[in-house]
Design an enzyme around this catalytic site. Structure first.
Site, PDB file in Angstrom:
ATOM      1  CG  HIS A 116      -1.955  -1.040   1.243  1.00 45.99           C
ATOM      2  ND1 HIS A 116      -3.275  -0.792   0.996  1.00 45.99           N
ATOM      3  CD2 HIS A 116      -1.867  -2.371   1.452  1.00 45.99           C
ATOM      4  CE1 HIS A 116      -3.965  -1.913   1.055  1.00 45.99           C
ATOM      5  NE2 HIS A 116      -3.130  -2.889   1.336  1.00 45.99           N
ATOM      6  CG  HIS A 132      -6.401  -2.082   6.463  1.00 39.66           C
ATOM      7  ND1 HIS A 132      -5.229  -1.684   5.860  1.00 39.66           N
ATOM      8  CD2 HIS A 132      -7.145  -2.694   5.506  1.00 39.66           C
ATOM      9  CE1 HIS A 132      -5.269  -2.049   4.582  1.00 39.66           C
ATOM     10  NE2 HIS A 132      -6.418  -2.650   4.339  1.00 39.66           N
ATOM     11  CG  ASN A 165      -7.136 -15.776  -0.103  1.00 38.26           C
ATOM     12  OD1 ASN A 165      -7.017 -14.543  -0.207  1.00 38.26           O
ATOM     13  ND2 ASN A 165      -7.820 -16.336   0.863  1.00 38.26           N
ATOM     14  CE1 TYR A 200      -3.914  -4.829   8.751  1.00 43.49           C
ATOM     15  CE2 TYR A 200      -6.099  -5.122   7.825  1.00 43.49           C
ATOM     16  CZ  TYR A 200      -4.744  -4.965   7.658  1.00 43.49           C
ATOM     17  OH  TYR A 200      -4.193  -4.946   6.404  1.00 43.49           O
ATOM     18  CB  ALA A 239      -7.154  -8.313  -1.543  1.00 46.27           C
ATOM     19  CG  HIS A 294       0.304 -10.025   3.109  1.00 52.73           C
ATOM     20  ND1 HIS A 294      -0.911  -9.431   2.819  1.00 52.73           N
ATOM     21  CD2 HIS A 294       1.241  -9.098   2.809  1.00 52.73           C
ATOM     22  CE1 HIS A 294      -0.706  -8.211   2.365  1.00 52.73           C
ATOM     23  NE2 HIS A 294       0.590  -7.977   2.337  1.00 52.73           N
ATOM     24  CB  SER A 314     -10.324  -3.113   3.732  1.00 51.25           C
ATOM     25  OG  SER A 314     -10.689  -3.685   2.480  1.00 51.25           O
TER      26      SER A 314
HETATM   27  N1  HPA Z   1      -9.731 -13.232   4.544  1.00 48.87           N
HETATM   28  C1  HPA Z   1      -9.799 -11.941   4.914  1.00 48.87           C
HETATM   29  N2  HPA Z   1      -9.241 -10.972   4.216  1.00 48.87           N
HETATM   30  C2  HPA Z   1      -8.603 -11.295   3.080  1.00 48.87           C
HETATM   31  C3  HPA Z   1      -8.496 -12.620   2.637  1.00 48.87           C
HETATM   32  C4  HPA Z   1      -9.100 -13.645   3.412  1.00 48.87           C
HETATM   33  O1  HPA Z   1      -9.047 -14.850   3.083  1.00 48.87           O
HETATM   34  N3  HPA Z   1      -7.788 -12.601   1.474  1.00 48.87           N
HETATM   35  C5  HPA Z   1      -7.493 -11.307   1.227  1.00 48.87           C
HETATM   36  N4  HPA Z   1      -7.983 -10.504   2.198  1.00 48.87           N
END
Ligand code: HPA
Length: 272
Positions: A61, A83, A235, A85, A113, A247, A212
């Site tokens: 980012h 975020h 994923n 988090y 994502a 990640h 997010s």
């Molecule tokens: N979970 C939560 N956030 C995410 C994921 C996931 O599998 N992949 C990318 N961001």
């Protein structure tokens, strides 16, 4: 200083160089660098040079606020986002949205994502967010309500604008991109979910999980903006495949679909 005054100060800095209201604002999730590179830039600010702006800490980012033209439209792009988090407060996470609100921006597009919960999805798929589940995390509107931003009890009945969804569907058609449409579930992070959590989320109607979007979208709805959300399935969510999530996998898939995602987004903006 009140959030309103902080946003007002930043608005003035931007207006000292930008004399138009962008047709849309776009929050670029990781893996949309190709899109950012295509913007004909009028002005840009590194987050660290904007007084009172938080600085993004996640790898991938970059942290830039860009104003310019793409697809024949004027846009404001946030490359890199904040975020909860990461430890930022709700005010910090929503400050950019408030700046856009004060600038008069009406169309707000978020990208992200996400992990695919829906078993018919696969990594690399794009999903138009039809609706979201944000129940499991605190609301960014918690606390005193500043009426200058919006009402105390905003309706979330049409969080994602039907007309923008329609535009996104048309853009998918035009750019010959296969795009899903589904429900995004906001998960706390920064840990990925457990397999049991994902199974639960599938049962309650979620198609994708991410960390997010819902905070910014909530502020944008409070601000009266039209919102569009696009998720990139980086994923399969936890427990679907017999392998741990990383990640790195998220970043790699993000990079692999960068071109497709950028072209789709550009077509959406062209149609707005
Ligand atoms: N979970 C939560 N956030 C995410 C994921 C996931 O599998 N992949 C990318 N961001």
């Amino acid at each position: 200083m009140k959030l309103y005054d902080r946003a007002e100060n930043i608005k003035k800095i931007i207006q000292s160089e930008i004399d138009y209201i962008p047709d849309a604002a776009v929050v670029l999730g990781s893996g949309l660098g190709a899109f950012a590179n295509e913007i004909a830039v009028d002005a840009e600010w590194n987050y660290c040079d904007i007084p009172g702006f938080p600085v993004s800490t996640v790898a991938g980012h970059a942290g830039k606020f860009i104003f310019g033209t793409i697809g024949g439209k004027k846009i404001a792009a946030m490359q890199g986002r904040f975020h909860l988090y990461e430890g930022y407060s709700a005010e910090e996470v929503t400050l950019p949205v408030r700046v856009l609100q004060l600038l008069g921006v009406k169309n707000f597009i978020v990208t992200n994502a996400a992990g695919a919960i829906n078993l018919s999805y696969k990594p690399g798929d794009l999903m138009i967010i039809k609706d979201h589940i944000g129940l499991f995390c605190p609301s960014v509107l918690t606390g005193e309500n500043d009426e200058r931003f919006g009402t105390r009890f905003p309706s979330m009945s049409e969080t994602y604008s039907r007309s923008l969804i329609h535009i996104a569907e048309k853009a998918a058609e035009n750019s010959k991109t296969d795009v899903k449409a589904g429900v995004y579930c906001y998960c706390k992070g920064p840990m990925f979910e457990t397999p049991a959590e994902i199974k639960f989320l599938r049962t309650v109607g979620a198609d994708a999980a991410g960390m997010s979007t819902v905070p910014e979208v909530t502020a944008a709805v409070h601000a009266g903006m039209n919102v569009l959300g696009i998720s990139c399935m980086t994923n399969m969510a936890a427990g679907i495949l017999d392998q741990p999530l990383t990640h790195q996998e998220v970043m790699e898939t993000g990079r692999a679909v960068e071109k497709k995602f950028s072209a789709f987004l550009k077509e959406i903006i062209r149609l707005i």
